[in-house]
Each structure stands twice: as C-alpha cells, then as structure tokens.
Design a protein around this motif. Structure first.
Motif, PDB file in Angstrom:
ATOM      1  N   PHE A 170     -11.354 -26.362 -53.319  1.00 11.11           N
ATOM      2  CA  PHE A 170     -10.413 -27.772 -52.979  1.00 11.11           C
ATOM      3  C   PHE A 170      -9.260 -27.853 -54.072  1.00 11.11           C
ATOM      4  O   PHE A 170      -9.272 -26.967 -55.055  1.00 11.11           O
ATOM      5  CB  PHE A 170     -11.483 -28.840 -53.398  1.00 11.11           C
ATOM      6  CG  PHE A 170     -11.958 -28.987 -54.730  1.00 11.11           C
ATOM      7  CD1 PHE A 170     -11.290 -29.809 -55.535  1.00 11.11           C
ATOM      8  CD2 PHE A 170     -12.994 -28.255 -55.397  1.00 11.11           C
ATOM      9  CE1 PHE A 170     -11.546 -29.986 -56.972  1.00 11.11           C
ATOM     10  CE2 PHE A 170     -13.406 -28.499 -56.477  1.00 11.11           C
ATOM     11  CZ  PHE A 170     -12.642 -29.311 -57.433  1.00 11.11           C
TER      12      PHE A 170
ATOM     13  N   GLU B 239      -6.249 -30.802 -55.817  1.00 14.23           N
ATOM     14  CA  GLU B 239      -6.286 -32.031 -56.578  1.00 14.23           C
ATOM     15  C   GLU B 239      -5.750 -33.004 -55.519  1.00 14.23           C
ATOM     16  O   GLU B 239      -5.614 -34.361 -55.725  1.00 14.23           O
ATOM     17  CB  GLU B 239      -5.410 -32.025 -57.830  1.00 14.23           C
ATOM     18  CG  GLU B 239      -5.772 -31.286 -59.033  1.00 14.23           C
ATOM     19  CD  GLU B 239      -6.810 -32.327 -59.473  1.00 14.23           C
ATOM     20  OE1 GLU B 239      -7.152 -33.554 -59.153  1.00 14.23           O
ATOM     21  OE2 GLU B 239      -7.505 -31.893 -60.507  1.00 14.23           O
TER      22      GLU B 239
ATOM     23  N   GLY C 244      -7.141 -33.409 -52.602  1.00 12.51           N
ATOM     24  CA  GLY C 244      -8.242 -33.795 -51.762  1.00 12.51           C
ATOM     25  C   GLY C 244      -8.479 -32.925 -50.291  1.00 12.51           C
ATOM     26  O   GLY C 244      -9.005 -33.220 -49.537  1.00 12.51           O
TER      27      GLY C 244
ATOM     28  N   ARG D   8      -9.464 -29.224 -48.603  1.00 12.07           N
ATOM     29  CA  ARG D   8     -10.707 -28.421 -48.858  1.00 12.07           C
ATOM     30  C   ARG D   8     -10.649 -27.110 -47.929  1.00 12.07           C
ATOM     31  O   ARG D   8      -9.823 -27.387 -46.875  1.00 12.07           O
ATOM     32  CB  ARG D   8     -11.879 -29.089 -48.421  1.00 12.07           C
ATOM     33  CG  ARG D   8     -12.186 -29.624 -46.753  1.00 12.07           C
ATOM     34  CD  ARG D   8     -13.520 -30.025 -46.652  1.00 12.07           C
ATOM     35  NE  ARG D   8     -14.552 -29.371 -46.485  1.00 12.07           N
ATOM     36  CZ  ARG D   8     -14.687 -28.771 -45.444  1.00 12.07           C
ATOM     37  NH1 ARG D   8     -13.983 -28.836 -44.119  1.00 12.07           N
ATOM     38  NH2 ARG D   8     -16.122 -28.011 -45.230  1.00 12.07           N
TER      39      ARG D   8
ATOM     40  N   GLY E 249     -16.090 -34.651 -50.897  1.00 11.29           N
ATOM     41  CA  GLY E 249     -16.350 -33.369 -51.032  1.00 11.29           C
ATOM     42  C   GLY E 249     -17.211 -33.182 -52.174  1.00 11.29           C
ATOM     43  O   GLY E 249     -17.193 -33.811 -53.313  1.00 11.29           O
TER      44      GLY E 249
ATOM     45  N   ALA F  74     -18.624 -30.224 -54.760  1.00 13.69           N
ATOM     46  CA  ALA F  74     -18.363 -28.856 -55.449  1.00 13.69           C
ATOM     47  C   ALA F  74     -18.657 -28.841 -56.893  1.00 13.69           C
ATOM     48  O   ALA F  74     -18.769 -29.991 -57.423  1.00 13.69           O
ATOM     49  CB  ALA F  74     -17.065 -28.457 -54.926  1.00 13.69           C
TER      50      ALA F  74
ATOM     51  N   ASP G 172     -16.691 -27.509 -60.539  1.00 12.18           N
ATOM     52  CA  ASP G 172     -15.396 -27.464 -61.258  1.00 12.18           C
ATOM     53  C   ASP G 172     -14.656 -26.310 -60.679  1.00 12.18           C
ATOM     54  O   ASP G 172     -13.617 -26.259 -60.444  1.00 12.18           O
ATOM     55  CB  ASP G 172     -15.281 -27.864 -62.517  1.00 12.18           C
ATOM     56  CG  ASP G 172     -15.564 -29.206 -62.890  1.00 12.18           C
ATOM     57  OD1 ASP G 172     -15.123 -30.074 -61.908  1.00 12.18           O
ATOM     58  OD2 ASP G 172     -16.314 -29.563 -63.864  1.00 12.18           O
TER      59      ASP G 172
ATOM     60  N   LYS H 174     -12.165 -25.280 -57.683  1.00 15.38           N
ATOM     61  CA  LYS H 174     -10.870 -25.799 -57.667  1.00 15.38           C
ATOM     62  C   LYS H 174      -9.951 -24.659 -57.610  1.00 15.38           C
ATOM     63  O   LYS H 174     -10.015 -23.976 -58.389  1.00 15.38           O
ATOM     64  CB  LYS H 174     -10.580 -26.850 -58.904  1.00 15.38           C
ATOM     65  CG  LYS H 174      -9.151 -27.393 -58.920  1.00 15.38           C
ATOM     66  CD  LYS H 174      -9.037 -28.435 -60.045  1.00 15.38           C
ATOM     67  CE  LYS H 174      -7.856 -29.034 -60.184  1.00 15.38           C
ATOM     68  NZ  LYS H 174      -6.806 -27.927 -60.425  1.00 15.38           N
TER      69      LYS H 174
ATOM     70  N   LEU I 268      -9.943 -35.206 -47.710  1.00 21.00           N
ATOM     71  CA  LEU I 268     -11.189 -35.934 -48.287  1.00 21.00           C
ATOM     72  C   LEU I 268     -10.738 -37.034 -49.110  1.00 21.00           C
ATOM     73  O   LEU I 268      -9.505 -37.151 -49.491  1.00 21.00           O
ATOM     74  CB  LEU I 268     -11.765 -34.770 -49.181  1.00 21.00           C
ATOM     75  CG  LEU I 268     -12.560 -33.460 -48.585  1.00 21.00           C
ATOM     76  CD1 LEU I 268     -12.839 -32.688 -49.854  1.00 21.00           C
ATOM     77  CD2 LEU I 268     -13.533 -33.950 -47.574  1.00 21.00           C
TER      78      LEU I 268
ATOM     79  N   ILE J  87     -13.427 -36.115 -54.312  1.00 29.67           N
ATOM     80  CA  ILE J  87     -14.107 -34.836 -54.742  1.00 29.67           C
ATOM     81  C   ILE J  87     -15.171 -35.087 -56.019  1.00 29.67           C
ATOM     82  O   ILE J  87     -14.443 -36.007 -56.895  1.00 29.67           O
ATOM     83  CB  ILE J  87     -13.296 -33.676 -55.006  1.00 29.67           C
ATOM     84  CG1 ILE J  87     -12.440 -33.218 -54.014  1.00 29.67           C
ATOM     85  CG2 ILE J  87     -14.152 -32.383 -55.517  1.00 29.67           C
ATOM     86  CD1 ILE J  87     -12.834 -32.445 -53.077  1.00 29.67           C
TER      87      ILE J  87
ATOM     88  N   THR K 286     -17.722 -33.639 -58.717  1.00 29.69           N
ATOM     89  CA  THR K 286     -17.931 -32.160 -59.168  1.00 29.69           C
ATOM     90  C   THR K 286     -18.876 -32.677 -60.702  1.00 29.69           C
ATOM     91  O   THR K 286     -18.927 -33.870 -60.888  1.00 29.69           O
ATOM     92  CB  THR K 286     -16.829 -31.356 -59.938  1.00 29.69           C
ATOM     93  OG1 THR K 286     -15.988 -32.199 -60.917  1.00 29.69           O
ATOM     94  CG2 THR K 286     -16.043 -31.238 -58.494  1.00 29.69           C
TER      95      THR K 286
ATOM     96  N   ARG L 134     -13.155 -37.417 -58.480  1.00 28.94           N
ATOM     97  CA  ARG L 134     -11.676 -37.528 -58.321  1.00 28.94           C
ATOM     98  C   ARG L 134     -11.393 -38.349 -57.206  1.00 28.94           C
ATOM     99  O   ARG L 134     -11.937 -37.775 -56.067  1.00 28.94           O
ATOM    100  CB  ARG L 134     -11.068 -35.984 -58.289  1.00 28.94           C
ATOM    101  CG  ARG L 134     -11.321 -35.073 -59.438  1.00 28.94           C
ATOM    102  CD  ARG L 134     -10.958 -33.727 -58.937  1.00 28.94           C
ATOM    103  NE  ARG L 134     -10.991 -32.724 -60.174  1.00 28.94           N
ATOM    104  CZ  ARG L 134     -11.734 -32.126 -60.819  1.00 28.94           C
ATOM    105  NH1 ARG L 134     -13.066 -32.309 -60.092  1.00 28.94           N
ATOM    106  NH2 ARG L 134     -11.558 -31.314 -61.657  1.00 28.94           N
TER     107      ARG L 134
END
Length: 201
Positions: free
Chosen positions: A130, A132, A134, A136, A162, A164, A166, A169, A182, A185, A187, A192
C-alpha cells in the motif's frame, strides 16, 4: 494496452518485495502486531447496529485479523468471510457461531456452504502493498476488485479498510483506472485515514 504491461510488471515487483519483507517478520512480531492492530482498530471503527463486516482468515504471513473480528462481533457486527467460487469470483458467507469452517480456495478457510451469503457494507481488505494515498496492490488475482465492483453495481458502496503490517508500505502504487482506493489503512502503528472510515452509515 501498451501502457498496461509496464504497470503490471511494476506492481508485480512491488508485490514480491513487500511480501518478502512481510515473510521475513518473526512469528512473535506478527502475533504481537496483530494484537496491536486490533487495539488500534476497535476504537477507530464505527459501525451501525448489525452491520455486515467482511474479514479474512490469515494465510501465510498475513495479519491475524481474528482478534479484531471477534471484538467487532462483540460490538454487534455480523461477520462474513470470502469464499472463492471460480477463477473470477468471490462471494461472502456469514461467519455463524458453531458452523464448521471448510477450505475455500487459495489456501483460505471460510464458513460452510450452508452459511448465508451476504453483502458486506464494511470490508477489511487484505493486501500485498500500500502507499500513503490509500492505493493497494492485491495478490494479483483481482478477486477483491471484482467483488467491490459487483457490490457497487448492486448499490452497496462498502467502506474499505486495508489491513497490513507497516513493512508492506511502498512509496507509490501505480494505479490504474479500475483501481478503487481504500478509505484507510490499519497497521500495527495505527490508522491512516483517507476518508470517512470512522463514521458509521
């Protein structure tokens, strides 16, 4: 068509690199991070009473989403899991207590075929990588892209979160016209948000 092949190749390279980083995480780190994801996600996710939430049972080195899923069920959510029907299609069956789990394709497990088929309005989406913004990268089969498009065609516009670690990313996901970004996200370091994931319908 000429511009799509390089994008697909780049996505494949980013996918493999991100999954290699995920696979390299120690098992105890993944377990603890999965619990942190549940801790961050539970207060951030607002649900309407009885809202249908899709999740997934972990395969390979994925986030173990079960702590978050069960906590959301305690908050009143109805849970469902994806089931592969054919090479193009997944449906979602409700996760009903005391109903057996079966193999559902792609190495996954899901509810027995007697479980009701439902349409989720909130989707916890697995991913390989993913960015920053959004965007994926999935696992390459396109199941979720088609499932989201089908739901939207039915007038259901699910909120998309989403899931995941970290380490998955990447700087930029090369997006294509059919890609659906998305709303957030989640994590082990927190949520985020890019949309209204924390607002119930």
């Amino acid at each position: 068509m000429q511009t799509q092949l390089p994008i697909k190749e780049l996505k494949k390279a980013l996918r493999l690199e991100a999954l290699a980083r995920r696979d390299a995480l120690p098992a105890d780190y993944r377990s603890n991070a999965s619990l942190q994801i549940a801790d961050h996600g539970l207060p951030a996710i607002a649900l309407s009473p009885g809202e249908i939430v899709s999740g997934f049972w972990p395969i390979r080195s994925e986030v173990d989403l079960r702590p978050l899923l069960f906590a959301l069920r305690d908050k009143g959510a109805r849970l469902c899991l994806p089931v592969i029907v054919d090479k193009q299609t997944i449906i979602f069956r409700e996760l009903v207590k005391h109903m057996p789990m079966i193999e559902t394709g792609f190495g996954t497990s899901g509810p027995h075929e007697d479980a009701p088929v439902v349409d989720p309005t909130f989707m916890l989406v697995p991913l390989a990588a993913f960015d920053e913004r959004g965007h994926r990268i999935g696992y390459g089969a396109g199941y979720y892209d088609r499932a989201i498009a089908r739901l939207q065609g039915l007038g259901v516009n699910p909120r998309l979160l989403g899931i995941a670690f970290d380490c998955q990313k990447v700087e930029t996901v090369p997006d294509e016209p059919h890609d659906v970004p998305l709303e957030a996200i989640l994590t082990e370091s927190g949520l985020r948000s890019f949309g209204s994931i924390d607002k119930a319908n």
